[in-house]
Design an enzyme around this catalytic site. Structure first.
Site, PDB file in Angstrom:
ATOM      1  N   ALA A   1     -28.672  -8.612 -23.805  1.00 44.49           N
ATOM      2  CA  ALA A   1     -27.856  -9.738 -23.377  1.00 44.49           C
ATOM      3  C   ALA A   1     -26.401  -9.290 -23.471  1.00 44.49           C
ATOM      4  CB  ALA A   1     -28.119 -10.931 -24.284  1.00 44.49           C
TER       5      ALA A   1
ATOM      6  N   GLY B   1     -32.220  -8.049 -25.248  1.00 37.35           N
ATOM      7  CA  GLY B   1     -32.700  -8.821 -24.103  1.00 37.35           C
ATOM      8  C   GLY B   1     -33.311  -7.939 -23.020  1.00 37.35           C
TER       9      GLY B   1
ATOM     10  N   GLU C   1     -36.736  -7.427 -24.000  1.00 39.57           N
ATOM     11  CA  GLU C   1     -37.432  -8.713 -23.878  1.00 39.57           C
ATOM     12  C   GLU C   1     -37.776  -9.031 -22.419  1.00 39.57           C
ATOM     13  OE1 GLU C   1     -34.258 -10.521 -26.413  1.00 39.57           O
ATOM     14  OE2 GLU C   1     -35.944 -11.509 -27.370  1.00 39.57           O
TER      15      GLU C   1
ATOM     16  N   GLU D   1     -30.805  -6.540 -32.314  1.00 37.65           N
ATOM     17  CA  GLU D   1     -29.967  -7.733 -32.501  1.00 37.65           C
ATOM     18  C   GLU D   1     -29.521  -7.907 -33.943  1.00 37.65           C
ATOM     19  OE1 GLU D   1     -32.832  -7.643 -30.761  1.00 37.65           O
ATOM     20  OE2 GLU D   1     -32.706  -8.935 -28.991  1.00 37.65           O
TER      21      GLU D   1
HETATM   22  C1  HXC Z   1     -22.117  -6.021 -23.033  1.00 37.77           C
HETATM   23  C2  HXC Z   1     -22.452  -3.763 -22.998  1.00 37.77           C
HETATM   24  C3  HXC Z   1     -23.713  -3.919 -23.606  1.00 37.77           C
HETATM   25  C4  HXC Z   1     -24.125  -5.245 -23.909  1.00 37.77           C
HETATM   26  C5  HXC Z   1     -23.378  -1.815 -23.288  1.00 37.77           C
HETATM   27  N1  HXC Z   1     -22.282  -2.449 -22.812  1.00 37.77           N
HETATM   28  N2  HXC Z   1     -24.246  -2.691 -23.781  1.00 37.77           N
HETATM   29  N3  HXC Z   1     -21.669  -4.812 -22.713  1.00 37.77           N
HETATM   30  N4  HXC Z   1     -23.297  -6.248 -23.597  1.00 37.77           N
HETATM   31  N5  HXC Z   1     -25.321  -5.484 -24.451  1.00 37.77           N
HETATM   32  C6  HXC Z   1     -21.106  -1.868 -22.204  1.00 37.77           C
HETATM   33  C7  HXC Z   1     -20.206  -1.172 -23.204  1.00 37.77           C
HETATM   34  O1  HXC Z   1     -19.369  -2.108 -23.839  1.00 37.77           O
HETATM   35  C8  HXC Z   1     -19.451  -0.229 -22.321  1.00 37.77           C
HETATM   36  O2  HXC Z   1     -18.450  -0.913 -21.610  1.00 37.77           O
HETATM   37  C9  HXC Z   1     -20.469   0.188 -21.282  1.00 37.77           C
HETATM   38  O3  HXC Z   1     -21.481  -0.823 -21.311  1.00 37.77           O
HETATM   39  C10 HXC Z   1     -21.134   1.515 -21.601  1.00 37.77           C
HETATM   40  O4  HXC Z   1     -21.641   1.462 -22.923  1.00 37.77           O
HETATM   41  P1  HXC Z   1     -21.364   2.575 -24.051  1.00 37.77           P
HETATM   42  O5  HXC Z   1     -21.608   1.941 -25.358  1.00 37.77           O
HETATM   43  O6  HXC Z   1     -20.030   3.200 -23.815  1.00 37.77           O
HETATM   44  O7  HXC Z   1     -22.493   3.638 -23.702  1.00 37.77           O
HETATM   45  P2  HXC Z   1     -23.225   4.641 -24.702  1.00 37.77           P
HETATM   46  O8  HXC Z   1     -22.224   5.260 -25.650  1.00 37.77           O
HETATM   47  O9  HXC Z   1     -24.029   5.552 -23.831  1.00 37.77           O
HETATM   48  O10 HXC Z   1     -24.194   3.755 -25.601  1.00 37.77           O
HETATM   49  C11 HXC Z   1     -25.288   3.090 -24.987  1.00 37.77           C
HETATM   50  C12 HXC Z   1     -25.858   2.025 -25.948  1.00 37.77           C
HETATM   51  C13 HXC Z   1     -24.743   1.083 -26.438  1.00 37.77           C
HETATM   52  C14 HXC Z   1     -26.528   2.727 -27.160  1.00 37.77           C
HETATM   53  C15 HXC Z   1     -26.952   1.261 -25.182  1.00 37.77           C
HETATM   54  O11 HXC Z   1     -24.023   0.603 -25.293  1.00 37.77           O
HETATM   55  C16 HXC Z   1     -25.223  -0.109 -27.198  1.00 37.77           C
HETATM   56  O12 HXC Z   1     -25.578  -0.017 -28.365  1.00 37.77           O
HETATM   57  N6  HXC Z   1     -25.197  -1.293 -26.536  1.00 37.77           N
HETATM   58  C17 HXC Z   1     -25.565  -2.545 -27.182  1.00 37.77           C
HETATM   59  C18 HXC Z   1     -27.056  -2.629 -27.367  1.00 37.77           C
HETATM   60  C19 HXC Z   1     -27.432  -3.941 -28.061  1.00 37.77           C
HETATM   61  O13 HXC Z   1     -26.987  -4.223 -29.176  1.00 37.77           O
HETATM   62  N7  HXC Z   1     -28.208  -4.761 -27.348  1.00 37.77           N
HETATM   63  C20 HXC Z   1     -28.637  -6.048 -27.898  1.00 37.77           C
HETATM   64  C21 HXC Z   1     -27.672  -7.099 -27.461  1.00 37.77           C
HETATM   65  S1  HXC Z   1     -28.045  -8.656 -28.170  1.00 37.77           S
HETATM   66  P3  HXC Z   1     -16.865  -0.718 -21.957  1.00 37.77           P
HETATM   67  O14 HXC Z   1     -16.191  -1.501 -20.861  1.00 37.77           O
HETATM   68  O15 HXC Z   1     -16.670  -1.288 -23.293  1.00 37.77           O
HETATM   69  O16 HXC Z   1     -16.631   0.753 -21.888  1.00 37.77           O
HETATM   70  C22 HXC Z   1     -29.294  -9.252 -27.249  1.00 37.77           C
HETATM   71  C23 HXC Z   1     -29.782 -10.620 -27.661  1.00 37.77           C
HETATM   72  C24 HXC Z   1     -30.997 -11.016 -26.884  1.00 37.77           C
HETATM   73  O17 HXC Z   1     -29.768  -8.675 -26.335  1.00 37.77           O
HETATM   74  C25 HXC Z   1     -31.359 -12.425 -27.159  1.00 37.77           C
HETATM   75  C26 HXC Z   1     -30.547 -13.397 -26.413  1.00 37.77           C
HETATM   76  C27 HXC Z   1     -31.156 -14.734 -26.360  1.00 37.77           C
END
Ligand code: HXC
Length: 257
Positions: free
Chosen positions: A65, A108, A111, A131
């Protein structure tokens, strides 16, 4: 129909939906949800379309998400506006659909992949429910679907540590149907979807409903549900055609009735 965050193509009877927010690793914001609800509803309503493939990019199916969208959200936004409930409209899709996953399928993203009827994974796929590291927990079915798919021990470990699971472990654990080399993922997904699209459509929906019922009910109720639906298929023209075609050693011509 035009969409802001996804690309939609039709390959004969197969709809291909590609998440398309490369700058955010396909993070699922409210526009992605709105686009997917519309695209899946259009697919379900189009009788020429018999299977759908949802995919992302080589690097990410979806990295979760959209954290930037959720950052300022409080309880009133999440609970009061029922922000994430729209995903239930995606899971309400009656016709078959496959998730073709390469790269990250996190939070997400994992999911949504698990909402599909099954997952085909590239050897580069990485699944996770990280998360907890953000102070939250899965909110789109992850704690439930992951646990049903891979069992309590692995699901609990994944949710509590936020670690990623690679494609091989995911296949071994029952999370994905099959792994293919990344370069072949789209060909294989479209080929698999075309094979499903060539099946009698009512039988496809019935098979899907039966397997989903195994997920949601006890054994006796599930077996009764299966038997009733199985009996019902005997009232279809495609059942007569299917069995006649077998006896006559030819392919069936399905009418979807
Ligand atoms: C918003 C995101 C994002 C996310 C990545 N980006 N994941 N933006 N939401 N979930 C953005 C980064 O901010 C960045 O933009 C660009 O995508 C590239 O990501 P990087 O981190 O620079 O890439 P990398 O170093 O290759 O790392 C990849 C990654 C990391 C390991 C996947 O991006 C990461 O950990 N992302 C978050 C994963 C996460 O926590 N997902 C769960 C989310 S909570 P900028 O502009 O900053 O450079 C969820 C809740 C679900 O999903 C339930 C809801 C009801």
């Amino acid at each position: 129909m035009t969409y802001e965050t996804i690309l939609v193509e039709q390959h004969d009877a197969v709809t291909l939906v590609r998440l398309n927010r490369p700058q955010a690793l396909n993070a699922l914001n409210s526009q992605v949800l709105a686009d997917l609800i519309a695209a899946f509803a259009a697919y379900d309503a189009d009788s020429t379309q018999r299977c759908l493939v949802l995919t992302g990019s080589e690097k990410a199916f979806a990295a979760g998400a959209d954290i930037k969208e959720m950052q300022a959200m409080g309880f009133a936004g999440a609970f009061g506006d029922n922000f994430f409930a729209g995903w239930e409209r995606v899971t309400a899709t009656r016709k078959p659909w496959i998730a073709a996953v390469a790269g990250f399928a996190l939070g997400g993203g994992c999911e949504v992949a698990m909402m599909a009827d099954f997952i085909l994974a590239a050897d580069t796929a990485k699944f996770g429910q990280p998360e907890i590291k953000l102070g939250v927990a899965p909110g789109m079915g992850g704690s439930q679907r992951l646990t049903r798919a891979i069992g309590k021990a692995k699901a609990m470990e994944m949710c509590l540590t936020g670690r990623m699971m690679g494609a091989e472990e995911a296949e071994r654990s029952g999370l994905v149907a099959r792994i293919v080399p990344a370069a072949e993922l789209m060909d294989e997904a479209l080929k698999t979807a075309a094979a499903i699209a060539a099946m009698p459509p009512l039988a496809a929906i019935a098979n899907k409903e039966m397997v989903n019922t195994a997920f949601e009910t006890g054994l006796a109720t599930g077996i009764l549900f299966e038997r009733r639906l199985f009996d019902g298929l005997f009232a279809t023209e495609d059942k007569i055609e299917g069995m006649t075609a077998f006896v006559e050693k030819r392919a069936g011509n399905w009418v979807g009735r």
